[in-house]
Design an enzyme around this catalytic site. Structure first.
Site, PDB file in Angstrom:
ATOM      1  N   HIS A 218      34.604  34.797  33.985  1.00 50.37           N
ATOM      2  CA  HIS A 218      34.771  36.066  34.688  1.00 50.37           C
ATOM      3  C   HIS A 218      33.674  36.211  35.737  1.00 50.37           C
ATOM      4  O   HIS A 218      32.504  35.909  35.459  1.00 50.37           O
ATOM      5  CB  HIS A 218      34.670  37.237  33.713  1.00 50.37           C
ATOM      6  CG  HIS A 218      35.735  37.231  32.657  1.00 50.37           C
ATOM      7  ND1 HIS A 218      36.914  37.927  32.779  1.00 50.37           N
ATOM      8  CD2 HIS A 218      35.801  36.597  31.462  1.00 50.37           C
ATOM      9  CE1 HIS A 218      37.655  37.734  31.701  1.00 50.37           C
ATOM     10  NE2 HIS A 218      37.000  36.923  30.880  1.00 50.37           N
TER      11      HIS A 218
ATOM     12  N   TYR B  95      40.672  30.322  24.232  1.00 48.79           N
ATOM     13  CA  TYR B  95      40.629  31.157  23.029  1.00 48.79           C
ATOM     14  C   TYR B  95      41.949  31.901  22.824  1.00 48.79           C
ATOM     15  O   TYR B  95      42.658  32.193  23.783  1.00 48.79           O
ATOM     16  CB  TYR B  95      39.443  32.128  23.072  1.00 48.79           C
ATOM     17  CG  TYR B  95      39.415  33.117  24.219  1.00 48.79           C
ATOM     18  CD1 TYR B  95      40.184  34.272  24.209  1.00 48.79           C
ATOM     19  CD2 TYR B  95      38.564  32.903  25.303  1.00 48.79           C
ATOM     20  CE1 TYR B  95      40.118  35.189  25.249  1.00 48.79           C
ATOM     21  CE2 TYR B  95      38.498  33.813  26.341  1.00 48.79           C
ATOM     22  CZ  TYR B  95      39.276  34.953  26.314  1.00 48.79           C
ATOM     23  OH  TYR B  95      39.216  35.851  27.343  1.00 48.79           O
TER      24      TYR B  95
ATOM     25  N   HIS C 131      38.185  29.930  31.243  1.00 48.71           N
ATOM     26  CA  HIS C 131      37.919  30.706  32.456  1.00 48.71           C
ATOM     27  C   HIS C 131      36.532  31.313  32.405  1.00 48.71           C
ATOM     28  O   HIS C 131      35.949  31.486  31.329  1.00 48.71           O
ATOM     29  CB  HIS C 131      38.963  31.813  32.625  1.00 48.71           C
ATOM     30  CG  HIS C 131      38.962  32.800  31.499  1.00 48.71           C
ATOM     31  ND1 HIS C 131      39.630  32.571  30.324  1.00 48.71           N
ATOM     32  CD2 HIS C 131      38.332  33.985  31.337  1.00 48.71           C
ATOM     33  CE1 HIS C 131      39.432  33.579  29.491  1.00 48.71           C
ATOM     34  NE2 HIS C 131      38.632  34.457  30.083  1.00 48.71           N
TER      35      HIS C 131
ATOM     36  N   ARG D 249      44.229  31.949  26.100  1.00 50.50           N
ATOM     37  CA  ARG D 249      43.754  31.994  27.490  1.00 50.50           C
ATOM     38  C   ARG D 249      43.309  30.606  27.932  1.00 50.50           C
ATOM     39  O   ARG D 249      42.578  29.933  27.217  1.00 50.50           O
ATOM     40  CB  ARG D 249      42.536  32.928  27.621  1.00 50.50           C
ATOM     41  CG  ARG D 249      42.748  34.422  27.435  1.00 50.50           C
ATOM     42  CD  ARG D 249      43.748  35.085  28.378  1.00 50.50           C
ATOM     43  NE  ARG D 249      43.860  34.572  29.724  1.00 50.50           N
ATOM     44  CZ  ARG D 249      43.032  34.836  30.735  1.00 50.50           C
ATOM     45  NH1 ARG D 249      42.015  35.638  30.557  1.00 50.50           N
ATOM     46  NH2 ARG D 249      43.235  34.336  31.935  1.00 50.50           N
TER      47      ARG D 249
ATOM     48  N   TYR E 280      33.351  34.762  22.346  1.00 52.71           N
ATOM     49  CA  TYR E 280      32.417  35.653  23.051  1.00 52.71           C
ATOM     50  C   TYR E 280      31.407  36.202  22.071  1.00 52.71           C
ATOM     51  O   TYR E 280      31.725  36.460  20.898  1.00 52.71           O
ATOM     52  CB  TYR E 280      33.163  36.843  23.672  1.00 52.71           C
ATOM     53  CG  TYR E 280      33.932  36.530  24.928  1.00 52.71           C
ATOM     54  CD1 TYR E 280      33.289  36.456  26.154  1.00 52.71           C
ATOM     55  CD2 TYR E 280      35.303  36.325  24.887  1.00 52.71           C
ATOM     56  CE1 TYR E 280      33.999  36.186  27.321  1.00 52.71           C
ATOM     57  CE2 TYR E 280      36.022  36.046  26.042  1.00 52.71           C
ATOM     58  CZ  TYR E 280      35.358  35.981  27.256  1.00 52.71           C
ATOM     59  OH  TYR E 280      36.066  35.705  28.406  1.00 52.71           O
TER      60      TYR E 280
HETATM   61 FE   LIG Z   1      37.827  36.101  29.059  1.00 53.86          FE
END
Ligand SMILES: [Fe+2]
Length: 233
Positions: free
Chosen positions: A156, A141, A154, A151, A102
């Site tokens: 959001h 990640y 995905h 995770r 991110y």
């Molecule tokens: Fe996330």
């Protein structure tokens, strides 16, 4: 069915699910307080300070160069409990880049930032409740919830409905991800069919020749077939 709720047990993520560590810190310990009615009627602001632009729903065109990774189209319809379209509603998304990073000060795991990818977009559904984004397939990640925690890939999503008070937040996954079995966020949904509602479907019809794979993700706001949403009680 719990009569105090609008959904069946196991079809929405519980506020407290100890295998998902953050829920232990943020789950309320006391009964919830009803918000005064006037706050439910707040109808603005929906779009922040900046007007919508043509690249808001194309995350591959928000910088001078193209982001690295697998270009994808993500599209679907926003529907109510009776399958009716929910038009003109703000849909926002945010995600990591193809390397699983991110662009956020709290994300410092050793994967590269892509200078051509911010990872945020928004659009408004059309008269048929349809939305569409062009983006890059996010990477998996690590997230430190437990040893060797990763995770699944995905995206959001946030939907605003007609006011801030009706905002709903969820996550979209990709088909057949081997990390589903190890992800306590995904696993916090006990109902198998509810889990599957969070998984997008590969769609050859959405796929653009020589350009991008298409994934369909319909979002149902209420009712038996409701998409699981975070923090719904
Ligand atoms: Fe996330």
């Amino acid at each position: 069915m719990d009569r105090s709720r609008s959904f069946e047990i196991g079809t929405q993520p519980p506020l407290l699910y100890p295998p998902y560590g953050s829920t232990v810190k943020r789950a309320p310990e006391r009964p919830l307080i009803q918000i005064p009615r006037q706050f439910n009627n707040l109808a603005a602001p929906l779009y922040g300070h900046l007007p919508m632009t043509g690249v808001d729903n194309d995350l591959t065109r928000q910088h001078d160069g193209e982001p690295l990774g697998e270009r994808i189209v993500v599209s679907g319809r926003v529907l109510d409990e009776d399958g009716r379209a929910v038009p003109h509603t703000l849909v926002e998304l945010w995600q990591c880049n193809a390397a699983g990073r991110y662009r956020h000060p709290r994300d410092n795991h050793p994967a590269p930032i892509d200078p051509n990818f911010s990872g945020a977009g928004r659009t408004v559904t059309d008269a048929d409740g349809r939305y569409e984004f062009v983006t890059i397939k996010p990477g998996a990640y690590p997230w430190g919830n437990h040893p060797n925690a990763w995770r699944p890939a995905h995206i959001h999503f946030s939907l605003f409905g007609h006011s801030i008070a009706s905002r709903l937040v969820t996550q979209m996954y990709f088909p057949n991800d081997p990390l589903f079995a190890y992800d306590p966020i995904y696993q916090s949904l006990r109902d198998e069919r509810a889990r599957e509602r969070l998984v997008s479907k590969f769609d050859i019809g959405l796929t653009r020749p020589d350009w991008a794979l298409g994934y369909r993700f319909d979002i149902v706001l209420r009712g038996r077939d409701s998409t699981p949403f975070e923090g719904r009680v």
